[in-house]
Design a protein around this motif. Structure first.
Motif, PDB file in Angstrom:
ATOM      1  N   THR A  21       1.877 -15.771  -3.469  1.00 32.23           N
ATOM      2  CA  THR A  21       2.228 -17.184  -3.564  1.00 32.23           C
ATOM      3  C   THR A  21       3.081 -17.636  -2.390  1.00 32.23           C
ATOM      4  N   ASN A  22       3.089 -18.940  -2.196  1.00 28.96           N
ATOM      5  CA  ASN A  22       4.020 -19.564  -1.260  1.00 28.96           C
ATOM      6  C   ASN A  22       4.917 -20.547  -2.012  1.00 28.96           C
ATOM      7  N   ASP A  23       4.900 -20.480  -3.335  1.00 31.36           N
ATOM      8  CA  ASP A  23       5.633 -21.400  -4.201  1.00 31.36           C
ATOM      9  C   ASP A  23       6.867 -20.698  -4.783  1.00 31.36           C
ATOM     10  N   PRO A  24       8.067 -21.160  -4.421  1.00 32.04           N
ATOM     11  CA  PRO A  24       9.271 -20.502  -4.936  1.00 32.04           C
ATOM     12  C   PRO A  24       9.397 -20.558  -6.448  1.00 32.04           C
ATOM     13  N   LYS A  78       0.839  -1.204   0.000  1.00 29.52           N
ATOM     14  CA  LYS A  78       0.000   0.000   0.000  1.00 29.52           C
ATOM     15  C   LYS A  78       0.874   1.255   0.000  1.00 29.52           C
ATOM     16  N   LYS A  79       1.949   1.244   0.792  1.00 23.53           N
ATOM     17  CA  LYS A  79       2.858   2.391   0.856  1.00 23.53           C
ATOM     18  C   LYS A  79       3.529   2.633  -0.500  1.00 23.53           C
ATOM     19  N   ILE A  80       3.903   1.553  -1.183  1.00 22.53           N
ATOM     20  CA  ILE A  80       4.515   1.688  -2.513  1.00 22.53           C
ATOM     21  C   ILE A  80       3.549   2.392  -3.454  1.00 22.53           C
ATOM     22  N   ARG A  81       2.293   2.005  -3.428  1.00 17.77           N
ATOM     23  CA  ARG A  81       1.289   2.636  -4.295  1.00 17.77           C
ATOM     24  C   ARG A  81       1.077   4.094  -3.896  1.00 17.77           C
ATOM     25  N   GLU A  82       1.085   4.378  -2.579  1.00 19.74           N
ATOM     26  CA  GLU A  82       0.934   5.757  -2.111  1.00 19.74           C
ATOM     27  C   GLU A  82       2.112   6.627  -2.546  1.00 19.74           C
ATOM     28  N   MET A  83       3.296   6.015  -2.679  1.00 24.12           N
ATOM     29  CA  MET A  83       4.485   6.745  -3.130  1.00 24.12           C
ATOM     30  C   MET A  83       4.412   7.019  -4.631  1.00 24.12           C
ATOM     31  N   GLY A  84       3.398   6.474  -5.303  1.00 28.33           N
ATOM     32  CA  GLY A  84       3.234   6.672  -6.741  1.00 28.33           C
ATOM     33  C   GLY A  84       4.136   5.792  -7.588  1.00 28.33           C
ATOM     34  N   ILE A  85       4.678   4.751  -6.989  1.00 28.40           N
ATOM     35  CA  ILE A  85       5.577   3.853  -7.706  1.00 28.40           C
ATOM     36  C   ILE A  85       4.772   2.734  -8.348  1.00 28.40           C
ATOM     37  N   LYS A  86       4.866   2.642  -9.652  1.00 26.22           N
ATOM     38  CA  LYS A  86       4.181   1.575 -10.394  1.00 26.22           C
ATOM     39  C   LYS A  86       5.217   0.501 -10.687  1.00 26.22           C
ATOM     40  N   ILE A  87       5.165  -0.565  -9.913  1.00 29.87           N
ATOM     41  CA  ILE A  87       6.155  -1.627  -9.993  1.00 29.87           C
ATOM     42  C   ILE A  87       5.465  -2.941  -9.634  1.00 29.87           C
ATOM     43  N   PRO A  88       5.839  -4.033 -10.272  1.00 31.23           N
ATOM     44  CA  PRO A  88       5.260  -5.318  -9.881  1.00 31.23           C
ATOM     45  C   PRO A  88       5.656  -5.665  -8.439  1.00 31.23           C
ATOM     46  N   ILE A  89       4.671  -6.093  -7.661  1.00 29.30           N
ATOM     47  CA  ILE A  89       4.892  -6.488  -6.272  1.00 29.30           C
ATOM     48  C   ILE A  89       4.466  -7.938  -6.117  1.00 29.30           C
ATOM     49  N   ILE A  90       5.350  -8.729  -5.541  1.00 31.28           N
ATOM     50  CA  ILE A  90       5.067 -10.139  -5.269  1.00 31.28           C
ATOM     51  C   ILE A  90       5.041 -10.329  -3.767  1.00 31.28           C
ATOM     52  N   ILE A  91       3.951 -10.879  -3.259  1.00 27.99           N
ATOM     53  CA  ILE A  91       3.891 -11.252  -1.849  1.00 27.99           C
ATOM     54  C   ILE A  91       4.218 -12.735  -1.775  1.00 27.99           C
ATOM     55  N   TYR A  92       5.332 -13.034  -1.118  1.00 28.03           N
ATOM     56  CA  TYR A  92       5.831 -14.406  -0.991  1.00 28.03           C
ATOM     57  C   TYR A  92       5.776 -14.786   0.480  1.00 28.03           C
ATOM     58  N   ALA A  93       4.727 -15.479   0.821  1.00 32.32           N
ATOM     59  CA  ALA A  93       4.484 -15.830   2.222  1.00 32.32           C
ATOM     60  C   ALA A  93       3.889 -17.226   2.284  1.00 32.32           C
ATOM     61  N   SER A  94       4.035 -17.873   3.399  1.00 31.37           N
ATOM     62  CA  SER A  94       3.557 -19.255   3.471  1.00 31.37           C
ATOM     63  C   SER A  94       2.054 -19.320   3.741  1.00 31.37           C
ATOM     64  N   TYR A  95       1.643 -19.355   4.975  1.00 29.30           N
ATOM     65  CA  TYR A  95       0.233 -19.590   5.286  1.00 29.30           C
ATOM     66  C   TYR A  95      -0.677 -18.507   4.704  1.00 29.30           C
ATOM     67  N   TRP A  96      -0.330 -17.233   4.883  1.00 28.20           N
ATOM     68  CA  TRP A  96      -1.160 -16.144   4.395  1.00 28.20           C
ATOM     69  C   TRP A  96      -1.395 -16.275   2.890  1.00 28.20           C
ATOM     70  N   ALA A  97      -0.350 -16.591   2.159  1.00 30.80           N
ATOM     71  CA  ALA A  97      -0.468 -16.717   0.701  1.00 30.80           C
ATOM     72  C   ALA A  97      -1.402 -17.858   0.324  1.00 30.80           C
ATOM     73  N   SER A  98      -1.342 -18.945   1.052  1.00 29.93           N
ATOM     74  CA  SER A  98      -2.226 -20.073   0.728  1.00 29.93           C
ATOM     75  C   SER A  98      -3.688 -19.702   0.935  1.00 29.93           C
ATOM     76  N   GLN A  99      -3.952 -18.754   1.815  1.00 29.76           N
ATOM     77  CA  GLN A  99      -5.322 -18.309   2.071  1.00 29.76           C
ATOM     78  C   GLN A  99      -5.803 -17.230   1.099  1.00 29.76           C
ATOM     79  N   HIS A 100      -4.877 -16.527   0.437  1.00 28.56           N
ATOM     80  CA  HIS A 100      -5.239 -15.382  -0.405  1.00 28.56           C
ATOM     81  C   HIS A 100      -4.789 -15.494  -1.855  1.00 28.56           C
ATOM     82  N   LYS A 101      -4.273 -16.645  -2.237  1.00 28.23           N
ATOM     83  CA  LYS A 101      -3.829 -16.856  -3.622  1.00 28.23           C
ATOM     84  C   LYS A 101      -5.006 -16.590  -4.569  1.00 28.23           C
ATOM     85  N   GLY A 102      -4.726 -15.883  -5.644  1.00 35.57           N
ATOM     86  CA  GLY A 102      -5.773 -15.557  -6.607  1.00 35.57           C
ATOM     87  C   GLY A 102      -6.488 -14.247  -6.305  1.00 35.57           C
ATOM     88  N   GLN A 103      -6.142 -13.591  -5.213  1.00 37.65           N
ATOM     89  CA  GLN A 103      -6.787 -12.331  -4.829  1.00 37.65           C
ATOM     90  C   GLN A 103      -5.887 -11.120  -5.072  1.00 37.65           C
TER      91      GLN A 103
END
Length: 180
Positions: free
Chosen positions: A163-166, A128-153
Motif C-alpha cells: 500500500t501507499n495509504d498510511p 524474500k530474505k525474511i522468508r528464507e530465514m524461516g520467519i513467519k511474520i506479517p510483512i507490509i510494503i509501504y511505498a508510494s509509486y511501486w505500491a500503486s502499481q502492485h496493490k492487490g498482488q
C-alpha cells in the motif's frame, strides 16, 4: 477525558489520538497526483479503532514492530501513533540493519519501504530474505509509486499488504497485532 476498556486495555482517547495523527499524516502526504480517498481513509481508521477496542485483552503484552526505511522521518506520524498505543517500534535504515534486528530480536509485524540504496526493489529482497530465514511474520510494503502499481498482488510477493495509504498501514498493523 478518556475511557479505559478492560483492566489493562487501551484508552479510547489514545486510540482516537493515534487515528487522528494518521489522518493528519495522510493529509500532509497527499498531493495533486495522489489525492486522499476520504471514504477509504475513514473506513481504514474506523477498522483500526474497532480492532483496538474489540480486542483489549491482547494489548497486555508489548507488541513489537520493525520498520525498515532509509528515510524514517517520512513515517513520523505513523510511528508516533503506534508508540502512543504502546507498540515498541524499532527503526532500521538499511536492509542489513533490518536483517540484524530480525536475527537477534522478535517482532510481531515488519513494515518496509521499497527503494533503498543500492537497490530499487530492496523491500522485495528484504521480504524474500525474511522468508528464507524461516520467519513467519506479517510483512507490509509501504511505498508510494511501486505500491500503486502492485496493490492487490500480495500473494505474488509473500507479503500481507502492499500500500501507499498510511491509514491502510495503521489498520493492518492493528489488525495483525491485536488480532493475534
Amino acid at each position: 477525558m478518556s475511557v479505559k476498556i478492560g483492566t489493562n486495555g487501551v484508552e479510547i482517547s489514545r486510540v482516537a489520538a493515534a487515528a487522528a495523527a494518521v489522518a493528519a499524516g495522510a493529509a500532509t502526504r497527499a498531493d495533486r497526483d495522489n489525492p486522499i480517498n476520504q471514504s477509504e481513509l475513514a473506513a481504514n481508521l474506523a477498522q483500526g479503532i474497532e480492532v483496538s477496542l474489540s480486542r483489549p485483552q491482547n494489548i497486555k503484552k508489548t507488541k513489537r514492530l520493525l520498520w525498515v526505511d532509509d528515510t524514517p522521518s517520512n513515517n513520523d506520524y505513523l510511528v508516533r501513533a503506534f508508540r502512543d498505543l504502546g507498540v515498541d517500534v524499532v527503526l532500521a535504515k538499511s536492509t542489513q540493519e533490518g536483517e540484524n534486528a530480525l536475527a537477534s530480536e522478535s517482532f510481531d509485524v515488519v513494515i518496509t519501504d521499497m527503494s533503498r540504496p543500492p537497490e530499487g526493489e530492496a523491500g522485495l529482497a528484504f521480504a524474500k530474505k525474511i522468508r528464507e530465514m524461516g520467519i513467519k511474520i506479517p510483512i507490509i510494503i509501504y511505498a508510494s509509486y511501486w505500491a500503486s502499481q502492485h496493490k492487490g498482488q500480495e500473494s505474488n510477493f509473500g507479503v500481507s499488504l502492499i500500500t501507499n495509504d498510511p491509514s491502510a498501514v495503521y489498520s493492518e498493523v492493528l489488525k495483525r497485532m491485536l488480532g493475534s
